[in-house]
Design an enzyme around this catalytic site. Structure first.
Site, PDB file in Angstrom:
ATOM      1  N   ARG A 132      22.533  12.637   6.928  1.00  9.12           N
ATOM      2  CA  ARG A 132      21.378  13.519   7.196  1.00  9.12           C
ATOM      3  C   ARG A 132      20.520  13.782   5.966  1.00  9.12           C
ATOM      4  NH1 ARG A 132      25.213  16.242  10.392  1.00  9.12           N
ATOM      5  NH2 ARG A 132      24.961  15.663  12.571  1.00  9.12           N
ATOM      6  N   LYS A 154       6.308   8.097   2.534  1.00  3.69           N
ATOM      7  CA  LYS A 154       6.433   7.340   3.780  1.00  3.69           C
ATOM      8  C   LYS A 154       7.542   6.320   3.582  1.00  3.69           C
ATOM      9  CE  LYS A 154       1.778   7.450   5.742  1.00  3.69           C
ATOM     10  NZ  LYS A 154       0.640   6.592   6.163  1.00  3.69           N
ATOM     11  N   GLU A 196      -5.328  -2.191  -4.069  1.00  4.52           N
ATOM     12  CA  GLU A 196      -5.069  -0.769  -3.792  1.00  4.52           C
ATOM     13  C   GLU A 196      -5.548   0.105  -4.957  1.00  4.52           C
ATOM     14  OE1 GLU A 196      -4.052   0.215  -0.842  1.00  4.52           O
ATOM     15  OE2 GLU A 196      -2.900  -1.430   0.049  1.00  4.52           O
ATOM     16  N   LYS A 238      -3.437   9.412  -5.479  1.00  5.23           N
ATOM     17  CA  LYS A 238      -2.599   9.476  -4.277  1.00  5.23           C
ATOM     18  C   LYS A 238      -1.855  10.804  -4.212  1.00  5.23           C
ATOM     19  CE  LYS A 238       0.355   7.197  -1.047  1.00  5.23           C
ATOM     20  NZ  LYS A 238       1.026   5.987  -0.582  1.00  5.23           N
ATOM     21  N   GLU A 248      -0.489  13.091   6.987  1.00  3.85           N
ATOM     22  CA  GLU A 248      -1.649  12.368   7.476  1.00  3.85           C
ATOM     23  C   GLU A 248      -2.291  12.997   8.708  1.00  3.85           C
ATOM     24  OE1 GLU A 248      -1.303   8.157   6.919  1.00  3.85           O
ATOM     25  OE2 GLU A 248      -2.908   7.750   8.351  1.00  3.85           O
ATOM     26  N   ARG A 252      -5.524  12.355   4.190  1.00  3.70           N
ATOM     27  CA  ARG A 252      -4.687  11.200   3.825  1.00  3.70           C
ATOM     28  C   ARG A 252      -5.195   9.916   4.486  1.00  3.70           C
ATOM     29  NH1 ARG A 252       1.914  10.998   2.845  1.00  3.70           N
ATOM     30  NH2 ARG A 252       1.964   8.807   2.266  1.00  3.70           N
ATOM     31  N   ASN A 256      -6.630   4.761   4.008  1.00  3.14           N
ATOM     32  CA  ASN A 256      -6.694   3.559   4.844  1.00  3.14           C
ATOM     33  C   ASN A 256      -8.009   2.811   4.710  1.00  3.14           C
ATOM     34  OD1 ASN A 256      -4.097   3.774   6.061  1.00  3.14           O
ATOM     35  ND2 ASN A 256      -4.881   5.531   7.191  1.00  3.14           N
ATOM     36  N   HIS A 259      -8.199  -0.781   5.620  1.00  2.00           N
ATOM     37  CA  HIS A 259      -6.944  -1.136   6.271  1.00  2.00           C
ATOM     38  C   HIS A 259      -7.077  -1.416   7.770  1.00  2.00           C
ATOM     39  CE1 HIS A 259      -5.175  -0.047   2.478  1.00  2.00           C
ATOM     40  NE2 HIS A 259      -3.959  -0.265   2.913  1.00  2.00           N
ATOM     41  N   HIS A 263      -5.458  -4.744   8.616  1.00  2.00           N
ATOM     42  CA  HIS A 263      -4.311  -4.897   9.525  1.00  2.00           C
ATOM     43  C   HIS A 263      -4.604  -5.912  10.619  1.00  2.00           C
ATOM     44  CE1 HIS A 263      -2.735  -0.667   8.296  1.00  2.00           C
ATOM     45  NE2 HIS A 263      -2.173  -1.611   7.562  1.00  2.00           N
ATOM     46  N   HIS A 277      -0.860  -8.430   2.250  1.00  2.00           N
ATOM     47  CA  HIS A 277      -1.470  -7.146   2.596  1.00  2.00           C
ATOM     48  C   HIS A 277      -2.663  -6.819   1.692  1.00  2.00           C
ATOM     49  CE1 HIS A 277      -1.801  -3.004   3.916  1.00  2.00           C
ATOM     50  NE2 HIS A 277      -1.715  -2.596   2.661  1.00  2.00           N
TER      51      HIS A 277
HETATM   52  P1  NAD Z   1       7.756  -6.700  -1.935  1.00  2.00           P
HETATM   53  O1  NAD Z   1       8.665  -5.570  -2.097  1.00  2.00           O
HETATM   54  O2  NAD Z   1       8.124  -7.721  -0.925  1.00  2.00           O
HETATM   55  O3  NAD Z   1       7.530  -7.413  -3.347  1.00  2.00           O
HETATM   56  C1  NAD Z   1       6.700  -8.545  -3.423  1.00  2.00           C
HETATM   57  C2  NAD Z   1       7.425  -9.726  -4.080  1.00  2.00           C
HETATM   58  O4  NAD Z   1       7.535  -9.502  -5.479  1.00  2.00           O
HETATM   59  C3  NAD Z   1       8.842  -9.927  -3.590  1.00  2.00           C
HETATM   60  O5  NAD Z   1       9.056 -11.320  -3.521  1.00  2.00           O
HETATM   61  C4  NAD Z   1       9.689  -9.319  -4.696  1.00  2.00           C
HETATM   62  O6  NAD Z   1      10.984  -9.860  -4.770  1.00  2.00           O
HETATM   63  C5  NAD Z   1       8.889  -9.664  -5.899  1.00  2.00           C
HETATM   64  N1  NAD Z   1       9.051  -8.781  -7.047  1.00  2.00           N
HETATM   65  C6  NAD Z   1       9.181  -7.445  -7.039  1.00  2.00           C
HETATM   66  N2  NAD Z   1       9.166  -6.967  -8.279  1.00  2.00           N
HETATM   67  C7  NAD Z   1       9.052  -8.022  -9.112  1.00  2.00           C
HETATM   68  C8  NAD Z   1       8.972  -8.164 -10.511  1.00  2.00           C
HETATM   69  N3  NAD Z   1       8.960  -7.098 -11.331  1.00  2.00           N
HETATM   70  N4  NAD Z   1       8.863  -9.401 -11.020  1.00  2.00           N
HETATM   71  C9  NAD Z   1       8.827 -10.492 -10.206  1.00  2.00           C
HETATM   72  N5  NAD Z   1       8.877 -10.408  -8.874  1.00  2.00           N
HETATM   73  C10 NAD Z   1       8.989  -9.191  -8.333  1.00  2.00           C
HETATM   74  O7  NAD Z   1       6.289  -6.232  -1.549  1.00  2.00           O
HETATM   75  P2  NAD Z   1       5.287  -5.119  -2.109  1.00  2.00           P
HETATM   76  O8  NAD Z   1       3.968  -5.771  -2.109  1.00  2.00           O
HETATM   77  O9  NAD Z   1       5.781  -4.455  -3.322  1.00  2.00           O
HETATM   78  O10 NAD Z   1       5.350  -4.040  -0.942  1.00  2.00           O
HETATM   79  C11 NAD Z   1       4.981  -4.355   0.370  1.00  2.00           C
HETATM   80  C12 NAD Z   1       5.710  -3.429   1.318  1.00  2.00           C
HETATM   81  O11 NAD Z   1       5.343  -2.092   1.008  1.00  2.00           O
HETATM   82  C13 NAD Z   1       5.362  -3.640   2.786  1.00  2.00           C
HETATM   83  O12 NAD Z   1       6.541  -3.635   3.537  1.00  2.00           O
HETATM   84  C14 NAD Z   1       4.513  -2.436   3.130  1.00  2.00           C
HETATM   85  O13 NAD Z   1       4.642  -2.051   4.495  1.00  2.00           O
HETATM   86  C15 NAD Z   1       5.070  -1.394   2.213  1.00  2.00           C
HETATM   87  N6  NAD Z   1       4.129  -0.310   1.883  1.00  2.00           N
HETATM   88  C16 NAD Z   1       4.575   0.960   2.036  1.00  2.00           C
HETATM   89  C17 NAD Z   1       3.763   2.021   1.729  1.00  2.00           C
HETATM   90  C18 NAD Z   1       4.270   3.421   1.820  1.00  2.00           C
HETATM   91  O14 NAD Z   1       3.497   4.366   1.676  1.00  2.00           O
HETATM   92  N7  NAD Z   1       5.552   3.602   2.032  1.00  2.00           N
HETATM   93  C19 NAD Z   1       2.467   1.792   1.239  1.00  2.00           C
HETATM   94  C20 NAD Z   1       2.042   0.473   1.078  1.00  2.00           C
HETATM   95  C21 NAD Z   1       2.891  -0.578   1.408  1.00  2.00           C
HETATM   96 MG    MG Z   2      -2.072  -0.618   1.784  1.00  2.00          MG
END
Ligand code: NAD
Ligand code: MG
Length: 379
Positions: A132, A154, A196, A238, A248, A252, A256, A259, A263, A277
């Site tokens: 929990r 999130k 971003e 942020k 949101e 917030r 987007n 986005h 999307h 993305h």
């Molecule tokens: P990711 O976590 O898949 O990382 C991208 C790639 O980079 C992966 O292959 C990873 O292994 C590699 N990598 C990570 N750190 C590295 C480093 N220091 N050196 C070399 N390679 C490295 O993707 P991301 O772009 O970081 O995140 C995308 C995800 O985030 C999506 O699932 C999206 O939905 C989510 N997201 C969440 C929020 C939120 O508010 N929670 C906001 C935006 C995106």
């Molecule tokens: Mg985004």
């Protein structure tokens, strides 16, 4: 514009996220993984943690974190999952939960997410639901996760029905944004994160956009002071928005920007390797700017500056040609209607009045959106 006083020697910069009893700090700086043992220790109730990471990040940066934890006397278990979006699944979540229970992680112990947004979202959701709720710490390792996903609480995983449909709002206890970790990140991932970063300038901070016009290339190319400043400004923006509207209900939604279009492009390319993305959002922001101009909100000069900056740093501005993808305006509009931001049957868009001032609207006729989509497909 010159670089403001973000002295790397003064690293780390501390950015507080003000959420009452759920408040926490984001530390931004270089070499934090190695040098932030005491910050880590200060937020842990017990000297025992579980590290969650992916295979790629484990090979590059896990050892440094383990050494830091050993150094400050924190016991740790490590849980490594395959790299990529596929790990934000019910199956991997289930596997992680049973590993954490087997490791006997207790209520007063903590999880550490070491990785990009995939690992951050997965670990945050595991922390929200394990017994929990246990504490968790974000150590984001991509530019995108440092400026966006690690801040704001999130968390979640994907369902067969769609992305991020299973999740919780759950804030971390600390975020360590160590820009040294970005040195190993592929250029394409830097560009995706930079989309971003520039978003924060466009939606609410004209000065920051102007700073990016002058220094964006340095951020992309790896200049330490420039990266620290860009991440700091992004997380401040942020944090401010999240403090006003954690769940949101209002402001917030401005995050987007780009986005709703983005999307739709991601859905149309089935979240495949051709468009990530950040790239989709980059094209989406240009379209939001173009629509804002066509509707008379944003002047042509500002629109031109946005396009010029995007081109200058290498952000995509037009839909790419992809084998097997036949861009179709009606299909894209249908994806936009599916967006979770839709309510009362009307597509919500974030548009701009000027660089640095975005607003939310549901009043744009679909015919306007459709005609812009058609125009962009022909470009
Ligand atoms: P990711 O976590 O898949 O990382 C991208 C790639 O980079 C992966 O292959 C990873 O292994 C590699 N990598 C990570 N750190 C590295 C480093 N220091 N050196 C070399 N390679 C490295 O993707 P991301 O772009 O970081 O995140 C995308 C995800 O985030 C999506 O699932 C999206 O939905 C989510 N997201 C969440 C929020 C939120 O508010 N929670 C906001 C935006 C995106
Ligand atoms: Mg985004």
């Amino acid at each position: 514009m010159t670089l403001p006083a973000s002295d790397p020697a003064a690293s780390p910069v501390r950015v507080p996220v003000d959420l009452g009893s759920r408040s926490y700090d984001i530390l931004v700086g270089s070499n934090l993984l190695v040098e932030s043992g005491s910050s880590l220790k200060s937020v842990l109730k017990n000297p025992r943690v579980a590290i969650v990471t992916d295979e790629t990040v484990a090979a590059l940066h896990l050892h440094a974190l383990e050494q830091t934890l050993d150094h400050i006397g924190i016991e740790h278990s490590t849980h490594i999952f395959p790299t990529g979006e596929g790990s934000k699944s019910i199956a991997v979540y289930g596997d992680l939960m049973s590993q954490l229970l087997d490791a006997r992680i207790q209520r007063d112990e903590a999880l550490i997410a070491l990785g990009g947004g995939v690992i951050g979202d997965l670990t945050g959701f595991a922390a929200a639901t394990l017994r929990r709720g246990v504490d968790f710490i974000q150590i984001p390792t991509t530019l995108l996760s440092q400026v966006d996903s690690s801040v704001g609480g999130k968390t979640g995983i994907n369902a067969a029905q769609g992305k991020n449909l299973i999740g919780a709002f759950y804030q971390p206890k600390l975020v360590l944004a160590d820009i040294s970790l970005l040195d190993s990140l592929p250029h394409r991932e830097i560009i995706a994160g930079y989309a971003e970063v520039v978003k924060y300038g466009l939606l609410g901070d004209r000065d920051f956009f102007e700073w990016l016009e002058a220094n964006g290339k340095k951020v992309i190319e790896g200049d330490e002071a420039a990266r620290i400043y860009a991440v700091e400004q992004s997380v401040k923006a942020k944090a401010q928005i999240v403090a006003k509207d954690e769940r949101e209900g209002g402001v917030r939604a401005l995050l987007n920007l780009g986005h709703t279009f983005g999307h739709a492009f991601e859905a149309e390319t089935r979240y495949g390797p051709h468009l990530n993305h950040g790239e989709a959002v980059s094209i989406g922001m240009v379209m939001a700017a173009e629509l804002s101009t066509e509707l008379g909100f944003l002047n042509r000069q500002d629109f031109g500056r946005i396009v010029a900056h995007f081109k200058n740093v290498g952000l995509p501005i037009a839909l790419p040609r992809i084998a097997d993808i036949d861009w179709n305006a009606e299909k894209l509009l249908a994806h936009m209607r599916q967006d979770k931001k839709i309510s009362g049957g009307k597509i919500m868009l974030i548009l701009m009045k000027e660089i640095g001032e975005a607003f939310t609207t549901r009043d744009i006729p679909e015919a306007e959106i459709l005609s812009l989509l058609k125009q962009k497909i022909q470009e």
